[in-house]
Design a protein around this motif. Structure first.
Motif, PDB file in Angstrom:
ATOM      1  N   VAL A   1     -63.752  86.407 -83.109  1.00 21.34           N
ATOM      2  CA  VAL A   1     -64.682  85.366 -83.545  1.00 21.34           C
ATOM      3  C   VAL A   1     -65.988  85.415 -82.757  1.00 21.34           C
ATOM      4  O   VAL A   1     -67.045  85.019 -83.254  1.00 21.34           O
ATOM      5  N   PHE A   2     -65.957  85.943 -81.538  1.00 26.49           N
ATOM      6  CA  PHE A   2     -67.159  86.017 -80.714  1.00 26.49           C
ATOM      7  C   PHE A   2     -68.005  87.260 -81.010  1.00 26.49           C
ATOM      8  O   PHE A   2     -69.214  87.254 -80.804  1.00 26.49           O
ATOM      9  N   PHE A   3     -67.353  88.349 -81.442  1.00 28.13           N
ATOM     10  CA  PHE A   3     -68.048  89.637 -81.522  1.00 28.13           C
ATOM     11  C   PHE A   3     -68.167  90.226 -82.929  1.00 28.13           C
ATOM     12  O   PHE A   3     -69.062  91.027 -83.180  1.00 28.13           O
ATOM     13  N   LYS A   4     -67.248  89.860 -83.841  1.00 23.64           N
ATOM     14  CA  LYS A   4     -67.228  90.522 -85.148  1.00 23.64           C
ATOM     15  C   LYS A   4     -68.383  90.175 -86.088  1.00 23.64           C
ATOM     16  O   LYS A   4     -68.668  90.943 -87.007  1.00 23.64           O
ATOM     17  N   PRO A   5     -69.081  89.018 -85.910  1.00 25.54           N
ATOM     18  CA  PRO A   5     -70.233  88.769 -86.778  1.00 25.54           C
ATOM     19  C   PRO A   5     -71.248  89.915 -86.791  1.00 25.54           C
ATOM     20  O   PRO A   5     -71.903  90.156 -87.810  1.00 25.54           O
ATOM     21  N   GLN A   6     -71.365  90.633 -85.679  1.00 22.58           N
ATOM     22  CA  GLN A   6     -72.302  91.763 -85.636  1.00 22.58           C
ATOM     23  C   GLN A   6     -71.925  92.824 -86.679  1.00 22.58           C
ATOM     24  O   GLN A   6     -72.761  93.274 -87.459  1.00 22.58           O
ATOM     25  N   ALA A   7     -70.647  93.218 -86.702  1.00 21.68           N
ATOM     26  CA  ALA A   7     -70.175  94.221 -87.665  1.00 21.68           C
ATOM     27  C   ALA A   7     -70.292  93.700 -89.097  1.00 21.68           C
ATOM     28  O   ALA A   7     -70.651  94.442 -90.010  1.00 21.68           O
ATOM     29  N   ILE A   8     -70.014  92.415 -89.282  1.00 18.79           N
ATOM     30  CA  ILE A   8     -70.054  91.812 -90.621  1.00 18.79           C
ATOM     31  C   ILE A   8     -71.473  91.834 -91.180  1.00 18.79           C
ATOM     32  O   ILE A   8     -71.711  92.278 -92.308  1.00 18.79           O
ATOM     33  N   TYR A   9     -72.442  91.347 -90.380  1.00 19.69           N
ATOM     34  CA  TYR A   9     -73.814  91.253 -90.887  1.00 19.69           C
ATOM     35  C   TYR A   9     -74.535  92.597 -90.879  1.00 19.69           C
ATOM     36  O   TYR A   9     -75.525  92.767 -91.596  1.00 19.69           O
ATOM     37  N   THR A  10     -74.013  93.561 -90.126  1.00 18.98           N
ATOM     38  CA  THR A  10     -74.514  94.936 -90.247  1.00 18.98           C
ATOM     39  C   THR A  10     -74.071  95.504 -91.591  1.00 18.98           C
ATOM     40  O   THR A  10     -74.853  96.145 -92.303  1.00 18.98           O
ATOM     41  N   ALA A  11     -72.808  95.243 -91.962  1.00 17.16           N
ATOM     42  CA  ALA A  11     -72.266  95.742 -93.239  1.00 17.16           C
ATOM     43  C   ALA A  11     -72.984  95.128 -94.440  1.00 17.16           C
ATOM     44  O   ALA A  11     -73.181  95.787 -95.459  1.00 17.16           O
ATOM     45  N   THR A  12     -73.390  93.824 -94.310  1.00 20.52           N
ATOM     46  CA  THR A  12     -74.073  93.157 -95.428  1.00 20.52           C
ATOM     47  C   THR A  12     -75.581  93.415 -95.408  1.00 20.52           C
ATOM     48  O   THR A  12     -76.304  92.864 -96.236  1.00 20.52           O
ATOM     49  N   ASN A  13     -76.033  94.223 -94.449  1.00 23.08           N
ATOM     50  CA  ASN A  13     -77.466  94.532 -94.298  1.00 23.08           C
ATOM     51  C   ASN A  13     -78.277  93.275 -94.001  1.00 23.08           C
ATOM     52  O   ASN A  13     -79.347  93.055 -94.564  1.00 23.08           O
ATOM     53  N   GLY A  14     -77.720  92.454 -93.089  1.00 22.62           N
ATOM     54  CA  GLY A  14     -78.444  91.281 -92.611  1.00 22.62           C
ATOM     55  C   GLY A  14     -78.423  90.081 -93.533  1.00 22.62           C
ATOM     56  O   GLY A  14     -79.195  89.137 -93.346  1.00 22.62           O
ATOM     57  N   ALA A  15     -77.524  90.077 -94.533  1.00 24.83           N
ATOM     58  CA  ALA A  15     -77.399  88.929 -95.448  1.00 24.83           C
ATOM     59  C   ALA A  15     -76.200  88.076 -95.039  1.00 24.83           C
ATOM     60  O   ALA A  15     -75.161  88.609 -94.655  1.00 24.83           O
ATOM     61  N   PRO A  16     -76.318  86.740 -95.127  1.00 24.21           N
ATOM     62  CA  PRO A  16     -75.242  85.874 -94.608  1.00 24.21           C
ATOM     63  C   PRO A  16     -74.081  85.610 -95.563  1.00 24.21           C
ATOM     64  O   PRO A  16     -72.941  85.423 -95.140  1.00 24.21           O
ATOM     65  N   GLY A  17     -74.343  85.565 -96.888  1.00 23.81           N
ATOM     66  CA  GLY A  17     -73.376  85.023 -97.847  1.00 23.81           C
ATOM     67  C   GLY A  17     -72.002  85.656 -97.839  1.00 23.81           C
ATOM     68  O   GLY A  17     -70.988  84.969 -97.688  1.00 23.81           O
ATOM     69  N   LEU A  18     -71.944  86.979 -97.982  1.00 27.10           N
ATOM     70  CA  LEU A  18     -70.648  87.652 -98.074  1.00 27.10           C
ATOM     71  C   LEU A  18     -69.871  87.548 -96.762  1.00 27.10           C
ATOM     72  O   LEU A  18     -68.643  87.554 -96.767  1.00 27.10           O
ATOM     73  N   GLY A  19     -70.594  87.429 -95.659  1.00 30.07           N
ATOM     74  CA  GLY A  19     -69.935  87.257 -94.352  1.00 30.07           C
ATOM     75  C   GLY A  19     -69.103  85.988 -94.311  1.00 30.07           C
ATOM     76  O   GLY A  19     -67.934  86.000 -93.917  1.00 30.07           O
ATOM     77  N   ILE A  20     -69.703  84.866 -94.747  1.00 34.27           N
ATOM     78  CA  ILE A  20     -68.973  83.590 -94.770  1.00 34.27           C
ATOM     79  C   ILE A  20     -67.809  83.664 -95.758  1.00 34.27           C
ATOM     80  O   ILE A  20     -66.702  83.200 -95.475  1.00 34.27           O
ATOM     81  N   ILE A  21     -68.038  84.268 -96.931  1.00 30.76           N
ATOM     82  CA  ILE A  21     -66.978  84.430 -97.931  1.00 30.76           C
ATOM     83  C   ILE A  21     -65.819  85.238 -97.332  1.00 30.76           C
ATOM     84  O   ILE A  21     -64.639  84.939 -97.559  1.00 30.76           O
ATOM     85  N   ALA A  22     -66.155  86.276 -96.532  1.00 32.83           N
ATOM     86  CA  ALA A  22     -65.124  87.140 -95.935  1.00 32.83           C
ATOM     87  C   ALA A  22     -64.226  86.368 -94.972  1.00 32.83           C
ATOM     88  O   ALA A  22     -63.022  86.637 -94.892  1.00 32.83           O
ATOM     89  N   TRP A  23     -64.799  85.404 -94.226  1.00 32.90           N
ATOM     90  CA  TRP A  23     -63.979  84.584 -93.327  1.00 32.90           C
ATOM     91  C   TRP A  23     -62.988  83.735 -94.129  1.00 32.90           C
ATOM     92  O   TRP A  23     -61.852  83.526 -93.710  1.00 32.90           O
ATOM     93  N   ILE A  24     -63.419  83.263 -95.311  1.00 34.64           N
ATOM     94  CA  ILE A  24     -62.537  82.454 -96.161  1.00 34.64           C
ATOM     95  C   ILE A  24     -61.452  83.330 -96.791  1.00 34.64           C
ATOM     96  O   ILE A  24     -60.261  83.014 -96.706  1.00 34.64           O
ATOM     97  N   VAL A  25     -61.865  84.451 -97.404  1.00 32.66           N
ATOM     98  CA  VAL A  25     -60.897  85.349 -98.069  1.00 32.66           C
ATOM     99  C   VAL A  25     -59.926  85.933 -97.039  1.00 32.66           C
ATOM    100  O   VAL A  25     -58.708  85.996 -97.281  1.00 32.66           O
ATOM    101  N   GLY A  26     -60.449  86.355 -95.886  1.00 32.31           N
ATOM    102  CA  GLY A  26     -59.594  86.881 -94.812  1.00 32.31           C
ATOM    103  C   GLY A  26     -58.559  85.858 -94.361  1.00 32.31           C
ATOM    104  O   GLY A  26     -57.401  86.196 -94.103  1.00 32.31           O
ATOM    105  N   GLY A  27     -58.986  84.593 -94.289  1.00 29.23           N
ATOM    106  CA  GLY A  27     -58.060  83.520 -93.912  1.00 29.23           C
ATOM    107  C   GLY A  27     -56.964  83.314 -94.936  1.00 29.23           C
ATOM    108  O   GLY A  27     -55.786  83.147 -94.588  1.00 29.23           O
ATOM    109  N   ILE A  28     -57.330  83.346 -96.214  1.00 29.75           N
ATOM    110  CA  ILE A  28     -56.334  83.167 -97.294  1.00 29.75           C
ATOM    111  C   ILE A  28     -55.326  84.324 -97.279  1.00 29.75           C
ATOM    112  O   ILE A  28     -54.109  84.107 -97.387  1.00 29.75           O
ATOM    113  N   ILE A  29     -55.833  85.568 -97.140  1.00 26.39           N
ATOM    114  CA  ILE A  29     -54.930  86.730 -97.061  1.00 26.39           C
ATOM    115  C   ILE A  29     -53.988  86.583 -95.873  1.00 26.39           C
ATOM    116  O   ILE A  29     -52.781  86.846 -95.969  1.00 26.39           O
ATOM    117  N   THR A  30     -54.532  86.122 -94.739  1.00 29.98           N
ATOM    118  CA  THR A  30     -53.730  85.970 -93.520  1.00 29.98           C
ATOM    119  C   THR A  30     -52.647  84.909 -93.687  1.00 29.98           C
ATOM    120  O   THR A  30     -51.509  85.100 -93.250  1.00 29.98           O
TER     121      THR A  30
END
Length: 439
Positions: free
Chosen positions: A27-56
């Motif tokens: 939770v402290f470090f992974k936002p960097q990898a997430i927003y690098t993957a989205t090319n600096g866009a926030p939306g899919l990053g937040i969605i990924a935390w929700i979808v990842g939580g549901i899968i978990t």
């Protein structure tokens, strides 16, 4: 049956156990990898935390049925051996021994070292500082764990406080002092697609959610696992998911996603913005304590796997790794993981190591989910203190989520995925030799 675990855990104790096992360093470090993957866009990053939580949550609910039905020490390796046979059970333990545990320990050590370097005024990319600190912290914690397990509880308690304090402070003051930045728009940056990026961001969030497999281990100590275990899993992981979503919104409220993409430690960057240089450093120290605790947790629990394999006589050098020292801990197994982790740490790569370990472990998680359905068919008479609710819908969601991650990683990060598969498959000829010798 003799040697039964005492059934002392109620719902509140089980809930806190779930939350404590899952919240770690991601939770402290992974936002960097997430927003690098989205090319600096926030939306899919937040969605990924929700979808990842549901899968978990679906994964935890599914795997807990096997944990409760097969209450033997050894975790996933034991479940897979029981369901699919000894060879696949060995491959699970082999993968955890040579890849998952040492790879995760190395990743945590690297990110720990990068934060220490930054705290001391060096660049986090300065390998002259990062590598000695990373290897040093691995060997130091390994040494602590060879002394005996009595230190483990104390370290974990301090680490729990260490990780909760930064989380709470960033959430509260982030919303008070932040200027506000876009949270859901745009979903992905220029040149990226949602479909092509989702698997990459899920790999990152699933590292942060990892630890849920241990949730089922508490089933044998619960007063009413059939009723309270699903509540503890859904409740505990929902709390974790809520914390992860809220703190990531707080990060974005203070700093835009494009800026978080370039920060090694987004949480430390945000803390510095909120609390100034001194306050930011104090928050960083809290984060370091949290990572130290996660490292200790993996070096405390991980060696049980090679120790179990060695007791079965299927690990090369079994006579050495099956020994306990004077402190009644598997010291040689601890040093095995520490040495392997030190070698992985030489890469100096946090995100690469976590992508490698998450991909490989999820292959075996999917085997476990499918195993729940196989076990129901093959052994309907087996005593199941807890059954996964909404069967077979929940297991199918867990399987589908796992397959999406695996397939996407094979397509988008083929070399990393193949590396994990090759390291795992080396276990087949190893088992062919060692199983003959053990017989």
């Amino acid at each position: 049956m003799s040697n039964q675990l005492k059934k002392t855990l109620g719902l509140s104790a089980a809930l806190s156990t779930v939350v404590g096992m899952v919240i770690g360093s991601g939770v402290f470090f992974k936002p960097q990898a997430i927003y690098t993957a989205t090319n600096g866009a926030p939306g899919l990053g937040i969605i990924a935390w929700i979808v990842g939580g549901i899968i978990t949550i679906t994964a935890g609910l599914t795997a807990a049925e096997v944990s409760a039905a097969i209450p033997r020490t050894g975790g996933m390796m034991v479940y897979i051996e029981e369901i699919y046979g000894q060879k696949l059970g060995f491959l699970t333990g082999w993968m955890q021994t040579v890849l998952f545990f040492p790879g995760t320990i190395a990743a945590l050590a690297v990110i720990f070292a990068q934060q220490v370097a930054e705290l001391l005024g060096y660049l986090p990319s300065d390998m002259m500082i990062v590598l000695p600190v990373a290897i040093g912290i691995i060997l130091f914690i390994a040494l602590l764990n060879t002394v005996g397990s009595s230190l483990g509880g104390t370290i974990q308690t301090i680490a729990t406080i260490g990780k909760l304090v930064p989380l709470i402070l960033i959430i509260i003051f982030g919303f008070i002092k932040g200027n506000g930045n876009p949270i859901l728009d745009p979903m992905v940056g220029q040149g990226k697609t949602v479909a092509g990026t989702l698997g990459q961001v899920l790999i990152a969030t699933l590292f942060a959610y990892d630890g849920w497999i241990n949730v089922g281990a508490i089933a044998g100590e619960m007063k009413n696992p059939g009723k309270d275990l699903p509540r503890a899993i859904v409740g505990g992981l929902s709390v974790v998911m809520a914390v992860y979503i809220v703190i990531n919104i707080a990060y974005l409220w203070v700093a835009p996603a494009s800026e978080l993409a370039s920060a090694t430690a987004p949480a430390a960057l945000v803390a510095q913005r909120i609390f100034g240089p001194v306050g930011g450093k104090l928050i960083t120290i809290g984060i370091l304590i949290s990572v130290f605790g996660a490292l200790n947790g993996y070096l405390l629990t991980g060696p049980r796997v090679p120790y179990t394999l060695a007791k079965q006589g299927t690990l090369p050098g079994s006579k050495t790794f099956a020994k306990l020292n004077k402190g009644n801990v598997p010291a040689n197994a601890i040093w095995l993981l520490a040495v392997l982790a030190s070698l992985y740490a030489l890469s100096g790569q946090f995100n690469l190591l976590t992508d490698l370990t998450v991909f490989t472990i999820w292959v075996f998680y999917v085997f476990t989910f499918v195993g729940v359905m196989k076990l129901r068919k093959d052994k309907p008479q087996l005593n199941r203190p807890y059954k996964v609710p909404l069967y077979p819908i929940i297991p199918l969601i867990a399987i589908t989520g796992g397959l999406i991650v695996i397939v996407n990683q094979l397509i988008t990060a083929t070399m990393i995925a193949l590396g994990g598969i090759i390291i795992t498959l080396i276990g087949i000829p190893v088992y062919a030799v060692t199983s003959k010798n053990s017989k």
